[in-house]
Scaffold this motif. Structure first.
Motif, PDB file in Angstrom:
ATOM      1  N   MET A  50      63.409  77.274  60.250  1.00  0.00           N
ATOM      2  CA  MET A  50      62.726  76.113  59.674  1.00  0.00           C
ATOM      3  C   MET A  50      62.294  75.129  60.757  1.00  0.00           C
ATOM      4  O   MET A  50      63.099  74.330  61.231  1.00  0.00           O
ATOM      5  N   GLY A  51      61.045  75.170  61.125  1.00  0.00           N
ATOM      6  CA  GLY A  51      60.521  74.282  62.156  1.00  0.00           C
ATOM      7  C   GLY A  51      59.639  73.199  61.577  1.00  0.00           C
ATOM      8  O   GLY A  51      58.541  72.947  62.079  1.00  0.00           O
ATOM      9  N   ASN A  52      60.115  72.549  60.521  1.00  0.00           N
ATOM     10  CA  ASN A  52      59.303  71.517  59.880  1.00  0.00           C
ATOM     11  C   ASN A  52      60.026  70.168  59.897  1.00  0.00           C
ATOM     12  O   ASN A  52      61.173  70.064  60.336  1.00  0.00           O
ATOM     13  N   VAL A  53      59.355  69.139  59.422  1.00  0.00           N
ATOM     14  CA  VAL A  53      59.882  67.780  59.464  1.00  0.00           C
ATOM     15  C   VAL A  53      61.161  67.637  58.640  1.00  0.00           C
ATOM     16  O   VAL A  53      62.033  66.829  58.981  1.00  0.00           O
ATOM     17  N   ASN A  54      61.311  68.428  57.587  1.00  0.00           N
ATOM     18  CA  ASN A  54      62.535  68.371  56.785  1.00  0.00           C
ATOM     19  C   ASN A  54      63.747  68.838  57.578  1.00  0.00           C
ATOM     20  O   ASN A  54      64.857  68.330  57.386  1.00  0.00           O
ATOM     21  N   ALA A  55      63.551  69.790  58.472  1.00  0.00           N
ATOM     22  CA  ALA A  55      64.649  70.252  59.328  1.00  0.00           C
ATOM     23  C   ALA A  55      65.125  69.128  60.243  1.00  0.00           C
ATOM     24  O   ALA A  55      66.324  68.992  60.505  1.00  0.00           O
ATOM     25  N   SER A  73      60.248  81.413  65.752  1.00  0.00           N
ATOM     26  CA  SER A  73      59.670  80.653  64.642  1.00  0.00           C
ATOM     27  C   SER A  73      58.907  79.452  65.180  1.00  0.00           C
ATOM     28  O   SER A  73      59.330  78.831  66.149  1.00  0.00           O
ATOM     29  N   PRO A  74      57.792  79.111  64.558  1.00  0.00           N
ATOM     30  CA  PRO A  74      56.983  78.000  65.058  1.00  0.00           C
ATOM     31  C   PRO A  74      57.569  76.631  64.710  1.00  0.00           C
ATOM     32  O   PRO A  74      58.251  76.467  63.702  1.00  0.00           O
ATOM     33  N   LEU A  75      57.304  75.687  65.577  1.00  0.00           N
ATOM     34  CA  LEU A  75      57.632  74.278  65.344  1.00  0.00           C
ATOM     35  C   LEU A  75      56.316  73.573  65.052  1.00  0.00           C
ATOM     36  O   LEU A  75      55.420  73.549  65.903  1.00  0.00           O
ATOM     37  N   ASP A  76      56.181  73.022  63.839  1.00  0.00           N
ATOM     38  CA  ASP A  76      54.905  72.387  63.520  1.00  0.00           C
ATOM     39  C   ASP A  76      54.782  71.026  64.213  1.00  0.00           C
ATOM     40  O   ASP A  76      55.767  70.445  64.660  1.00  0.00           O
ATOM     41  N   ASP A  77      53.546  70.560  64.327  1.00  0.00           N
ATOM     42  CA  ASP A  77      53.256  69.333  65.075  1.00  0.00           C
ATOM     43  C   ASP A  77      53.943  68.101  64.506  1.00  0.00           C
ATOM     44  O   ASP A  77      54.440  67.260  65.248  1.00  0.00           O
ATOM     45  N   ALA A  78      53.996  67.991  63.185  1.00  0.00           N
ATOM     46  CA  ALA A  78      54.644  66.838  62.560  1.00  0.00           C
ATOM     47  C   ALA A  78      56.131  66.822  62.879  1.00  0.00           C
ATOM     48  O   ALA A  78      56.718  65.764  63.142  1.00  0.00           O
ATOM     49  N   ALA A  79      56.759  67.995  62.886  1.00  0.00           N
ATOM     50  CA  ALA A  79      58.193  68.092  63.211  1.00  0.00           C
ATOM     51  C   ALA A  79      58.436  67.758  64.676  1.00  0.00           C
ATOM     52  O   ALA A  79      59.411  67.093  65.012  1.00  0.00           O
ATOM     53  N   LYS A  80      57.532  68.207  65.531  1.00  0.00           N
ATOM     54  CA  LYS A  80      57.669  67.916  66.961  1.00  0.00           C
ATOM     55  C   LYS A  80      57.615  66.403  67.210  1.00  0.00           C
ATOM     56  O   LYS A  80      58.415  65.850  67.953  1.00  0.00           O
ATOM     57  N   GLU A  81      56.682  65.752  66.545  1.00  0.00           N
ATOM     58  CA  GLU A  81      56.541  64.306  66.675  1.00  0.00           C
ATOM     59  C   GLU A  81      57.768  63.575  66.125  1.00  0.00           C
ATOM     60  O   GLU A  81      58.297  62.651  66.745  1.00  0.00           O
ATOM     61  N   LYS A  82      58.236  63.997  64.957  1.00  0.00           N
ATOM     62  CA  LYS A  82      59.402  63.365  64.328  1.00  0.00           C
ATOM     63  C   LYS A  82      60.669  63.609  65.157  1.00  0.00           C
ATOM     64  O   LYS A  82      61.508  62.721  65.289  1.00  0.00           O
TER      65      LYS A  82
END
Length: 108
Positions: A50-55, A73-82
């Motif tokens: 899970m590479g999203n902001v919820n993680a 697994s990919p890390l999305d941009d919003a999660a990276k920023e958060k």
């Protein structure tokens, strides 16, 4: 061992840098966020896809030392920023959770 030492010994790629001097004291594997939130412990390295902001939110709530994205697994941009805002370290591995867990159990 620190997150930095942990990442080096397991050949993990650092995707976001939180506190790399944080101690890794355990490991938790899981992808169901509500389950992880109620069971992961402070200082755990959390293995997930899970590479999203919820993680990021779950890692902060459970006070995990880091999140390890398994199987590339990919890390999305919003999660990276958060993660940068919240000081959460994301690491990445091409190994699956089982393979990585076996190696971690030998280290910790």
């Amino acid at each position: 061992m620190t997150v930095k030492e942990f990442s080096e010994k397991l050949s993990l790629k650092i995707l976001t840098e939180g506190d790399l001097s944080r101690e890794v004291t355990g490991c938790y594997c899981g992808d169901l966020l509500s389950w992880v939130m109620s069971r992961a412990k402070e200082g755990d390295a959390w293995l997930t896809v899970m590479g999203n902001v919820n993680a990021v939110a779950v890692a902060v709530l459970s006070d995990c030392a880091c999140i390890v994205l398994t199987e590339n697994s990919p890390l999305d941009d919003a999660a990276k920023e958060k993660a940068a805002q919240q000081g959460v370290t994301f690491l990445s591995s091409d190994k699956n959770a089982y393979e990585l867990s076996v190696k971690i159990s030998e280290l910790i």
